[in-house]
Design an enzyme around this catalytic site. Structure first.
Site, PDB file in Angstrom:
ATOM      1  N   VAL A  41       1.503   4.080  -3.514  1.00 27.64           N
ATOM      2  CA  VAL A  41       0.305   4.889  -3.280  1.00 27.64           C
ATOM      3  C   VAL A  41       0.597   6.173  -2.520  1.00 27.64           C
ATOM      4  O   VAL A  41       0.260   7.275  -2.970  1.00 27.64           O
ATOM      5  CB  VAL A  41      -0.757   4.057  -2.513  1.00 27.64           C
ATOM      6  CG1 VAL A  41      -1.979   4.912  -2.184  1.00 27.64           C
ATOM      7  CG2 VAL A  41      -1.169   2.838  -3.326  1.00 27.64           C
ATOM      8  N   ASP A  42       1.235   6.060  -1.355  1.00 29.53           N
ATOM      9  CA  ASP A  42       1.334   7.196  -0.445  1.00 29.53           C
ATOM     10  C   ASP A  42       1.994   8.437  -1.048  1.00 29.53           C
ATOM     11  O   ASP A  42       1.493   9.555  -0.866  1.00 29.53           O
ATOM     12  CB  ASP A  42       2.079   6.783   0.829  1.00 29.53           C
ATOM     13  CG  ASP A  42       1.295   5.763   1.642  1.00 29.53           C
ATOM     14  OD1 ASP A  42       0.116   5.527   1.317  1.00 29.53           O
ATOM     15  OD2 ASP A  42       1.865   5.198   2.595  1.00 29.53           O
ATOM     16  N   HIS A  74       0.820  -1.209   0.000  1.00 32.73           N
ATOM     17  CA  HIS A  74       0.000   0.000   0.000  1.00 32.73           C
ATOM     18  C   HIS A  74       0.851   1.255   0.000  1.00 32.73           C
ATOM     19  O   HIS A  74       0.481   2.269  -0.594  1.00 32.73           O
ATOM     20  CB  HIS A  74      -0.914   0.033   1.232  1.00 32.73           C
ATOM     21  CG  HIS A  74      -1.688   1.313   1.362  1.00 32.73           C
ATOM     22  ND1 HIS A  74      -1.187   2.430   1.994  1.00 32.73           N
ATOM     23  CD2 HIS A  74      -2.906   1.674   0.900  1.00 32.73           C
ATOM     24  CE1 HIS A  74      -2.070   3.421   1.929  1.00 32.73           C
ATOM     25  NE2 HIS A  74      -3.122   2.974   1.278  1.00 32.73           N
ATOM     26  N   CYS A  75       2.029   1.196   0.629  1.00 30.72           N
ATOM     27  CA  CYS A  75       2.773   2.428   0.914  1.00 30.72           C
ATOM     28  C   CYS A  75       3.435   3.050  -0.313  1.00 30.72           C
ATOM     29  O   CYS A  75       3.047   4.126  -0.770  1.00 30.72           O
ATOM     30  CB  CYS A  75       3.817   2.164   1.989  1.00 30.72           C
ATOM     31  SG  CYS A  75       3.108   1.749   3.598  1.00 30.72           S
ATOM     32  N   LEU A  76       4.446   2.381  -0.864  1.00 31.93           N
ATOM     33  CA  LEU A  76       5.274   3.031  -1.881  1.00 31.93           C
ATOM     34  C   LEU A  76       4.544   3.332  -3.186  1.00 31.93           C
ATOM     35  O   LEU A  76       4.759   4.397  -3.767  1.00 31.93           O
ATOM     36  CB  LEU A  76       6.530   2.196  -2.143  1.00 31.93           C
ATOM     37  CG  LEU A  76       7.500   2.069  -0.961  1.00 31.93           C
ATOM     38  CD1 LEU A  76       8.814   1.472  -1.416  1.00 31.93           C
ATOM     39  CD2 LEU A  76       7.749   3.414  -0.298  1.00 31.93           C
TER      40      LEU A  76
END
Length: 418
Positions: A262-263, A258-260
């Site tokens: 998307v964020d 989810h992090c790289l």
């Protein structure tokens, strides 16, 4: 205190269990009844929370799981850990909005709401707070407290535990910060207060953008140094001997989770929306990483051509389908794109993923197999996408006709590294 943790995924469940272990009464709220059923049975689906820990807090009554919003009444602190996905490049905050309305209906004077979901600067004060005020009829700061404390979950990280990772905390005013810091002081070894929610929101995005940009730079270099005849891996090792001014990043088939992926785009969207200018580093880094699966496929096709094997009809074995080593998470994994591209070229694509139980991993679109000597030997090409500990790399190297090693774990005449 009576604690509500809204969202019982890879962020919310560790927090809920830890809060119960240190003495709070915790309600784990999730709108997915299947998740709630699993949790109530003491069956953890989050790798950093052993089922034994979950059963222990269930047995003492310190923790309960529910999909019933009525069970949220009388909370002292509620923590929001719901997903914040991107939809066509635009942040989708409907999960936060819905959760805020639900919590607002049960908000009472003196209670506190903390947002942990990753989002763009301004969300806590410009979106969450107004919804809570409108739904409850109370005034933030005067009647209840609000703040933001970004999650720093690293599934499978053996060096930094959940409670051992420093925790950023913020509040909309001094009282909110004091209450929120006191709560997290009892859960984490170290808390780091900052001046306001926008700083904490931006800090989280800086952390992930730093990683994205550096991984992107190394990935792009990997696509170039192969043609230059220079080993990117040896050069990284050499650069790593410098004791200052260098952080080690290594190439791979792309980024996932989810992090790289998307964020950082939350920040790019916010900057473009409010300032009307692009955040060029993020947009370029995202583009580079998005095309790494294409490069992996190009290397496979080229290697097959050199052996007079057509990719159409070739049997290709992909090893490691999760986005992270030794993990069980398939979200946004680049392996899906690699499989899609190879299948589109007519290859017979199979995937080995020992960390996903049979019957699970419905997102997988390739035929599931085990990485046996027979399966490895039968493949025209083997692609090591994720070097899980459960893979026998020596056996793979021994039996494979050809390997593209995206993790630099093998060597030999039949092995090429990314």
């Amino acid at each position: 205190m009576q604690i509500v943790v809204a969202g019982q995924g890879y962020v919310g469940l560790p927090l809920a269990v830890r809060a119960a272990e240190v003495g709070h009464r915790v309600v784990g709220y999730d709108v997915d009844p299947h998740r709630v059923q699993q949790l109530a049975a003491g069956d953890s689906y989050v790798e950093d929370v052993a089922s034994s820990r979950l059963r222990a807090v269930l047995d003492t009554g310190a923790y309960s799981a529910t999909a019933d919003a009525g069970a949220l009444a009388d909370y002292d602190i509620a923590v929001i850990t719901v997903p914040t996905p991107l939809r066509d490049g635009v942040p989708d905050l409907t999960y936060i909005e819905t959760c805020a309305r639900t919590l607002g209906e049960h908000l009472r004077p003196g209670a506190t709401v903390v947002l942990e979901s990753t989002t763009y600067p301004g969300t806590t004060e410009e979106l969450l707070l107004p919804i809570l005020e409108e739904t409850s009829g109370l005034k933030g700061g005067a009647d209840f407290q609000v703040g933001f404390s970004p999650e720093r979950i690293a599934p499978g990280n053996k060096r930094w535990s959940f409670e051992g990772t420093p925790k950023l905390v913020s509040g909309i005013d001094a009282t909110s910060l004091e209450v929120i810091k006191e709560f997290y002081d009892g859960i984490f070894h170290t808390t780091v207060p900052v001046s306001g929610p926008k700083v904490a929101e931006l800090a989280k995005l800086i952390e992930n953008t730093f990683r994205l940009v550096n991984i992107s730079m190394i990935n792009e270099l990997a696509t170039l140094t192969d043609r230059l005849g220079v080993s990117i891996w040896e050069a990284i090792d050499a650069a790593g001997t410098k004791p200052f001014g260098f952080t080690r990043f290594t190439p791979g088939p792309g980024v996932g989770g989810h992090c790289l992926p998307v964020d950082p785009l939350f920040l790019a969207w916010k900057i473009r929306e409010d300032l009307g200018v692009p955040f060029r580093f993020v947009e370029l880094a995202t583009d580079v990483n998005r095309h790494m699966p294409d490069y992996v496929v190009q290397r496979v096709v080229t290697a097959l051509d050199k052996r007079d094997v057509a990719v159409t009809g070739a049997r290709i074995l992909l090893l490691g389908l999760t986005y992270k080593i030794n993990a069980t998470d398939l979200r946004n994994s680049p392996s899906a794109r690699v499989a899609e591209l190879l299948t589109g070229l007519g290859a017979d694509v199979r995937g080995a993923e020992p960390n996903i139980p049979d019957g699970a991993g419905t997102e997988l679109t390739v035929r599931r197999v085990d990485a046996t000597p027979e399966e490895v030997a039968a493949a025209d090409a083997v692609v090591l996408l994720m070097d899980h500990a459960r893979f026998d790399l020596a056996m793979i190297q021994q039996h494979a006709a050809w390997v593209l090693d995206c993790r630099n774990r093998m060597s030999g005449a039949n092995v090429e590294v990314l």
